[in-house]
Scaffold this active site. Structure first.
Site, PDB file in Angstrom:
ATOM      1  N   LEU A  97       0.799  -1.227   0.000  1.00  0.00           N
ATOM      2  CA  LEU A  97       0.000   0.000   0.000  1.00  0.00           C
ATOM      3  C   LEU A  97       0.832   1.279   0.000  1.00  0.00           C
ATOM      4  CD1 LEU A  97      -2.806  -1.202   2.414  1.00  0.00           C
ATOM      5  CD2 LEU A  97      -2.818  -1.158  -0.090  1.00  0.00           C
ATOM      6  N   CYS A  98       2.129   1.154  -0.259  1.00  0.00           N
ATOM      7  CA  CYS A  98       2.991   2.337  -0.345  1.00  0.00           C
ATOM      8  C   CYS A  98       2.806   3.021  -1.691  1.00  0.00           C
ATOM      9  CB  CYS A  98       4.459   1.948  -0.188  1.00  0.00           C
ATOM     10  SG  CYS A  98       4.939   1.645   1.501  1.00  0.00           S
ATOM     11  N   HIS A  99       2.796   4.342  -1.654  1.00  0.00           N
ATOM     12  CA  HIS A  99       2.711   5.116  -2.888  1.00  0.00           C
ATOM     13  C   HIS A  99       4.056   5.087  -3.608  1.00  0.00           C
ATOM     14  CE1 HIS A  99      -0.528   6.849  -0.429  1.00  0.00           C
ATOM     15  NE2 HIS A  99      -1.108   7.146  -1.585  1.00  0.00           N
ATOM     16  N   MET A 140       9.001   4.572   5.028  1.00  0.00           N
ATOM     17  CA  MET A 140       9.064   3.206   4.493  1.00  0.00           C
ATOM     18  C   MET A 140      10.247   3.048   3.543  1.00  0.00           C
ATOM     19  SD  MET A 140       6.852   1.701   6.216  1.00  0.00           S
ATOM     20  CE  MET A 140       7.221   0.127   5.486  1.00  0.00           C
ATOM     21  N   GLU A 141      10.564   4.094   2.800  1.00  0.00           N
ATOM     22  CA  GLU A 141      11.718   4.048   1.905  1.00  0.00           C
ATOM     23  C   GLU A 141      13.018   3.997   2.701  1.00  0.00           C
ATOM     24  OE1 GLU A 141       8.269   4.930  -0.373  1.00  0.00           O
ATOM     25  OE2 GLU A 141       8.949   5.800   1.512  1.00  0.00           O
ATOM     26  N   ASP A 186      24.070 -11.510   3.311  1.00  0.00           N
ATOM     27  CA  ASP A 186      24.248 -12.389   2.150  1.00  0.00           C
ATOM     28  C   ASP A 186      25.710 -12.492   1.740  1.00  0.00           C
ATOM     29  OD1 ASP A 186      23.378 -13.938  -0.212  1.00  0.00           O
ATOM     30  OD2 ASP A 186      24.102 -12.170  -1.290  1.00  0.00           O
TER      31      ASP A 186
END
Length: 165
Positions: free
Chosen positions: A76-78, A114-115, A129
């Site tokens: 739901l992130c733009h 969020m970014e 990793d």
């Protein structure tokens, strides 16, 4: 804070928040994370002797790339037109390991936390990793937003950004 979930409608269904009526402002968020590892693993990374190559450079690039793809990963992130993404990776021999700090910035109608969180998370995952062959006991943690600015309700920062939970 309203105490109401913004991504859930009155029926309980998930929905994308409409930010169309919001004013554009300069917005910024900073997130952090850490990868704990054996001291020997940290030394190997800092000496540039990891089998997969430049761990810090590759992880920094992965974090920047991830921030730009956040809306593809988080439903739901733009999609945002980021103006800046920066990732810092610093050794901490007391951890021992690497501390990550990611900044995301834009001029827009919605926040960029969020970014910043995605950048910090993917940076940590890439470190893991690239070094897992020599240290399977590494630990990723303490991923959180530590500051946010440009909101209508004012700027926000944790009281001690150097602290690890």
């Amino acid at each position: 804070m309203s105490g109401k979930l913004t991504h859930i409608d009155q029926t309980g269904a998930a929905n994308m928040v409409d930010v169309g009526s919001k004013d554009e402002t300069e917005r910024q968020a900073v997130a952090e994370g850490a990868v704990r590892m054996k001291p020997e693993t940290l030394a190997l990374i800092l000496e540039g002797n990891a089998a997969k190559g430049d761990v810090i450079g590759t992880a920094r690039l992965a974090g920047i790339m991830a921030a730009k793809r956040t809306s593809d990963l988080i439903p739901l992130c733009h999609p945002l037109m980021l103006t800046k993404v920066a990732v810092e990776i610093e050794p901490d021999e007391n951890l021992p390991g690497l501390r990550v700090r990611a900044l995301a910035r834009l001029k827009g109608r919605t926040g960029v936390e969020m970014e910043a969180l995605t950048a910090a998370s993917v940076t940590c995952l890439t470190i893991y990793d690239m070094a897992k062959a020599v240290d399977r006991h590494m630990e990723i943690g303490s991923i959180r937003v530590i500051e946010k600015s440009g909101r209508k309700s004012g700027d926000w920062a944790v009281s001690d950004p150097a602290s690890m939970r």
